[in-house]
Design an enzyme around this catalytic site. Structure first.
Site, PDB file in Angstrom:
ATOM      1  N   SER A  46     -40.673  51.844  46.867  1.00 44.09           N
ATOM      2  CA  SER A  46     -39.953  52.393  45.716  1.00 44.09           C
ATOM      3  C   SER A  46     -39.110  51.293  45.066  1.00 44.09           C
ATOM      4  O   SER A  46     -39.289  50.101  45.367  1.00 44.09           O
ATOM      5  CB  SER A  46     -39.088  53.579  46.147  1.00 44.09           C
ATOM      6  OG  SER A  46     -38.606  54.272  45.009  1.00 44.09           O
ATOM      7  N   LEU A  88     -38.134  37.914  43.539  1.00 46.01           N
ATOM      8  CA  LEU A  88     -38.189  36.658  42.796  1.00 46.01           C
ATOM      9  C   LEU A  88     -39.622  36.194  42.595  1.00 46.01           C
ATOM     10  O   LEU A  88     -40.369  36.043  43.549  1.00 46.01           O
ATOM     11  CB  LEU A  88     -37.404  35.584  43.548  1.00 46.01           C
ATOM     12  CG  LEU A  88     -35.886  35.777  43.572  1.00 46.01           C
ATOM     13  CD1 LEU A  88     -35.266  34.907  44.639  1.00 46.01           C
ATOM     14  CD2 LEU A  88     -35.289  35.470  42.211  1.00 46.01           C
ATOM     15  N   ALA A 104     -48.288  50.483  47.829  1.00 49.37           N
ATOM     16  CA  ALA A 104     -47.636  49.583  46.870  1.00 49.37           C
ATOM     17  C   ALA A 104     -48.226  49.701  45.473  1.00 49.37           C
ATOM     18  O   ALA A 104     -47.756  49.044  44.545  1.00 49.37           O
ATOM     19  CB  ALA A 104     -47.748  48.134  47.355  1.00 49.37           C
ATOM     20  N   LYS A 138     -34.899  51.202  40.261  1.00 45.35           N
ATOM     21  CA  LYS A 138     -34.978  51.887  38.972  1.00 45.35           C
ATOM     22  C   LYS A 138     -35.138  53.397  39.121  1.00 45.35           C
ATOM     23  O   LYS A 138     -35.050  54.144  38.143  1.00 45.35           O
ATOM     24  CB  LYS A 138     -36.122  51.303  38.135  1.00 45.35           C
ATOM     25  CG  LYS A 138     -35.876  49.850  37.716  1.00 45.35           C
ATOM     26  CD  LYS A 138     -37.054  49.257  36.988  1.00 45.35           C
ATOM     27  CE  LYS A 138     -36.731  47.854  36.492  1.00 45.35           C
ATOM     28  NZ  LYS A 138     -36.418  46.902  37.576  1.00 45.35           N
TER      29      LYS A 138
END
Length: 581
Positions: A386, A427, A343, A389
């Site tokens: 991933s 979020l 990550a 974008k």
């Protein structure tokens, strides 16, 4: 509690004395009064013990209802039944005593103790104290009464309930009438509603509709029931409704058994473990019983925070950068991870635009280093986080992530299954629009949005991370999994909702123009040749072939040559760099 303890003591003394007098027509023989206090203290002690057991001293009596009357009745039956047994067993010590006094005292005590609590509710409701808010319960839920008994929620006085179930309409819960959802606006007006508590889970569209009706009616104090789970218990509490609640998508096909079989008893190495995604992945791995967590991050503070949070688990903190392959080599050699979840990445588009070399070094080289080490050390599975974008990228950050996907798909993985998982914004992650908007609102500033038409996909961090682990569990190697993010959301609509939630009417939205490399909208697929998996929330993108030797050569050039944008374009032909002002 002290008020009712003292009151019950006085009432018990009064009712027992009255019972004696009624039994003997108000001429009680002197010898019967000799052991009056002994009888009184036995009954009083039994009452206090049984009342505490039934939690009668922990009830907010402004919610006094038939449910509490039943508890008082049952408590009295037990008290006087136990007292009768004591009377039989210790007859000689209790004599003289008339057994009919038990029945008389039972009736008197039941009536007076019940009336005391009922009168307290009547006084509270008739007083119309400003501290209490007329509250509408949305969704008939029997557990809401226990929640409102909590002293922290003392200001909320429910006066009505609305529910969509036709079978419940015009019935009563806690002496509160249940109305139809269709009458929501009418109930708000007629009952002078000042606050609302949403006590059930509703689909996203319904929840947004409920919020908009409440907001339109001028109700700013809106709570929802939040469930807090731990290994030991599940606890419910009230919390302010947030934009995360309104936008959250809860996947219906989450397979926790599959995730547990993937994680349980495994040594899991998580890079970027202190970030928004990495820290939640760490929590999930603990939840699903990993054997050990190797948490790797170059940020001392972020690593410290997640390690402190998981201090009761077998956690190994590794303060390290993924750019240094020799450091990674020692970590892989020492801890021998079964699973690697990668990550670690620079994710902020404008910052990477201004720091292209650092973005390439951290995102591409860091990922390549981790994949190479995983292959060398026979890691069972490597999961690359991933982003949407990476699809037809218009910025350097997205392009670096697309190159990571290409490397993951085309490297000779030997015994290691390598998979990438692509999703949109989560979020509330650090640096995302929601914390930014929230900060602007708290400061009383206008909210800045780059463009009136800009849209983004959103998902809650926990749900996204669970689906990442689920995708990792079903991976066979070489896939790019795509998480179902639902419909894209207009950022300007998000900003409006956050202003509504704040209750402030002095904040406006300002448009400041697209930032360098920023798209109006994001995509999750490069083409439409995706394949379904066994789970509706997860699909597989078509693979892209790229000669690995050529890719390695181009990556070396990225580090050495000045014109990095051209080389990025050669590797990712669909890269269309947007230099917005």
């Amino acid at each position: 509690m002290i008020f009712f303890l003292l009151s019950d003591t006085l009432i018990s003394l009064f009712t027992l004395y009255l019972a004696y007098n009624l039994r003997f027509n108000f001429t009680v023989p002197t010898d019967f009064l000799d052991n009056f206090l002994n009888i009184f203290f036995v009954i009083l002690i039994l009452k206090i013990i049984i009342f505490i057991f039934f939690r009668l001293y922990r009830t907010a009596w402004r919610f006094f209802s038939l449910h509490e009357v039943k508890k008082i009745l049952l408590a009295h039956i037990i008290v006087y039944s136990v007292f009768t047994i004591i009377l039989i067993l210790f007859r000689e010590d209790m004599m003289p005593f008339a057994r009919s006094i038990i029945v008389i005292d039972f009736m008197l005590s039941l009536v007076f103790i019940t009336l005391l609590r009922l009168s307290k509710r009547i006084i509270l409701e008739s007083g119309k104290e400003s501290n209490y808010k007329n509250t509408l319960i949305i969704g008939a839920n029997s557990s809401i009464n226990r929640l409102l008994n909590d002293k922290k929620n003392i200001e909320y006085t429910p006066v009505a309930i609305v529910d969509k179930s036709k079978n419940l309409i015009n019935t009563y819960i806690f002496n509160l009438k249940i109305y139809s959802f269709d009458d929501l606006e009418k109930v708000i007006l007629n009952k002078s509603i000042e606050a609302a508590i949403i006590s059930k889970e509703y689909p996203q569209e319904e929840l947004i509709n409920i919020f908009e009706v409440l907001n339109k009616s001028g109700i700013k104090d809106i709570k929802i029931v939040n469930t807090l789970s731990s290994n030991q218990s599940t606890k419910k509490q009230l919390k302010d409704i947030s934009v995360e609640d309104l936008l959250a998508r809860h996947p219906k096909d989450l397979d926790t058994n599959k995730i547990e079989s993937f994680i349980k008893d495994k040594v899991v190495l998580i890079t970027g473990a202190g970030g928004s995604i990495g820290s939640e992945i760490s929590r999930q791995c603990k939840k699903f019983d990993a054997k050990q967590l190797i948490l790797l991050d170059h940020s001392e503070y972020n690593l410290y925070q997640i390690c402190e949070e998981l201090s009761d688990f077998d956690v190994v903190p590794v303060m390290q950068t993924v750019r240094k392959i020799e450091y990674l080599e020692s970590t892989f050699t020492k801890y021998k991870p079964d699973i690697v979840i990668h990550a670690a990445a620079y994710k902020h588009v404008p910052l990477v635009e201004d720091n292209i070399l650092e973005g390439i070094s951290n995102n591409i080289i860091g990922t390549k280093n981790c994949i190479d080490m995983a292959i060398k050390h026979n890691v069972e599975k490597f999961v690359l986080i991933s982003t949407d974008k990476a699809v037809r990228p218009t910025n350097v950050m997205g392009t670096t992530k697309r190159i990571c996907e290409l490397y993951a798909q085309n490297v000779d993985s030997k015994n290691t299954e390598i998979v990438a998982v692509r999703f949109g914004n989560v979020l509330g992650s650090s640096g995302s629009v929601i914390p930014k908007f929230r900060s602007q609102i708290q400061k009383g500033e206008n909210i800045t949005v780059t463009h009136p038409d800009i849209t983004r996909y959103f998902m809650l961090i926990p749900e996204a991370c669970e689906l990442v682990l689920q995708a990792g569990a079903i991976a066979k190697g070489g896939e790019i999994f795509i998480l179902d993010m639902g419909e894209p959301i207009k950022i300007v609509d998000l900003a409006k909702k956050m202003i509504d939630l704040s209750g402030r009417d002095n904040i406006e939205i300002e448009f400041c123009g697209l930032r360098p490399g920023e798209k109006l909208y994001e995509e999750l697929l490069i083409n439409d040749s995706d394949k379904k998996t066994q789970y509706e929330s997860i699909t597989v993108a078509s693979s892209t072939k790229f000669n690995i030797d050529e890719l390695n050569k181009k990556i070396e050039e990225l580090l050495l040559k000045d014109d990095k944008l051209s080389i990025l374009k050669e590797i990712v032909p669909e890269f269309n760099h947007k230099k917005n002002n």
